[in-house]
Design a protein around this motif. Structure first.
Motif: not given
Length: 403
Positions: A109-115, A142-148
């Protein structure tokens, strides 16, 4: 010492039906003969799916608005197989075994902040020789899109982006489990678990080994006997036999045995590779047949869905047509009833007016007396409602109203 074992597998959409039926024990029979169906009731879930894996994936994807392009060749699901060896689980007992798998579940659950929300299923199998857990999850980053903007995206390749990602997984899992007081050694690190037949042939020098095997001679070389020697020196035959001939013969015999052992070992090795080649060819054929059958099943499923959709559409259309005709007839009858009611009311008014007019002309004592005499002499019922619905029905209706 026992090892903390965690392995990862990646699956495409086409693989999900098979692993779902195996993990959740939906099959009647299994190719794995280690499964004891009489012990299957001992299996338990740390997270149980409400639907099959494919449907659960789609529901999660919609619920959490997961981004990412999903193609037929995309790996959309990962599965951790978490275990140790049988001796370890036998030594720690039932309750500690449960704690082991619960700790492993919390680690995921917590590895790589999977959830936890992205775990589809976590089932512990106790119906095989060694307890183990199949934990199926969506590889979400968990990342950012082109609009941050922050987004969650299905991206298996990014989830395992690092070159030593499996080594990192083994290290993290080992450290987490020993921090929870389990006495274990780290799983043997290996970035590559399986070799192809071509790679194995290279490693074992297969082609050269075959040539050497063909050229090996297992016959003992002919050795000269002591009697063949001329007596160069008097009384030295015994020493020549003891110091030269016997040691040489012993060495030849030893080398001959080693040669036979080496030949046997090389033969086993080449036979193993030959069998592996045969197996790989059979596997490829079976896989192709499986793909054809899978495609055929998928096609039949689509056709079935199409037929069901068409039947449902036709059924609903027919029902709608019937309802429409029914509503149309009801409206028509309502209009006719309203028209008859108006006519009936007008008739009642005219009759009442006529009775009053007759009573006045004839100087009758009352309207009721005139009506009563009319009913007796003409043998008719002057009550209009009874004339329309019938005396019995009218009586029933009256009783109903009274009740």
């Amino acid at each position: 010492m026992s090892y903390a074992i965690i392995r990862n597998e990646k699956y495409k959409r086409a693989n999900l039906k098979g692993i779902y039926r195996h993990n959740e024990r939906k099959n009647t029979n299994y190719s794995n003969k280690n499964i004891d169906k009489e012990r299957t009731h001992l299996n338990y879930h740390l997270k149980q799916p409400e639907n099959n894996y494919e449907k659960e994936f789609e529901l999660k994807r919609k619920e959490y608005d997961l981004k990412g392009q999903i193609k037929e060749v995309s790996n959309i699901i990962c599965e951790y197989i978490i275990t140790s060896d049988k001796e370890f689980f036998d030594s720690i007992g039932v309750e500690e075994t449960k704690r082991y798998f619960k700790a492993a579940y919390d680690f995921v659950c917590q590895y790589k902040d999977l959830g936890e929300q992205y775990i589809l299923s976590a089932v512990v199998h106790l119906d095989e020789e060694t307890p183990h857990m199949h934990l199926v999850f969506i590889p979400v980053v968990h990342t950012l899109n082109k609009q941050k903007q922050e987004i969650d995206k299905v991206a298996c390749s990014e989830f395992w982006k690092a070159k030593d990602s499996y080594r990192q997984l083994q290290n993290a899992f080992y450290e987490y489990m020993i921090s929870h007081n389990f006495t274990l050694a780290r799983g043997i690190p290996s970035e590559k678990e399986h070799y192809s037949i071509k790679e194995y042939k290279t490693i074992t020098n297969y082609e050269e080994t075959k040539k050497v095997l063909n050229s090996i001679s297992l016959e003992l070389p002919k050795t000269p006997h002591i009697k063949g020697f001329k007596r160069i020196m008097l009384n030295r035959d015994e020493k020549i036999q003891e110091q030269i001939i016997n040691p040489r013969d012993e060495l030849i015999q030893k080398l001959h045995k080693e040669n036979i052992a080496m030949q046997n070992e090389l033969t086993k090795q080449t036979k193993l590779i030959d069998r592996a080649v045969t197996f790989e060819n059979e596997r490829t054929t079976l896989y192709q047949s499986k793909e054809k059958l899978q495609n055929k099943c998928d096609k039949l499923e689509k056709e079935l869905e199409s037929i069901k959709f068409d039947m449902k559409f036709d059924y609903e259309n027919e029902i709608n047509q019937i309802n429409y005709q029914h509503q149309k007839e009801v409206k028509k009858l309502k209009k006719q009833i309203e028209k008859f009611e108006k006519v009936f009311e007008n008739i009642k008014v005219i009759v009442q007016t006529f009775i009053k007019w007759v009573c006045k002309k004839l100087s009758a004592p009352s309207e009721e007396e005139v009506i009563h005499k009319f009913e007796i002499e003409c043998n008719v019922d002057f009550e209009m409602e009874r004339c329309i619905v019938g005396e019995n029905d009218y009586a029933k209706e009256a009783d109903e109203m009274e009740r």
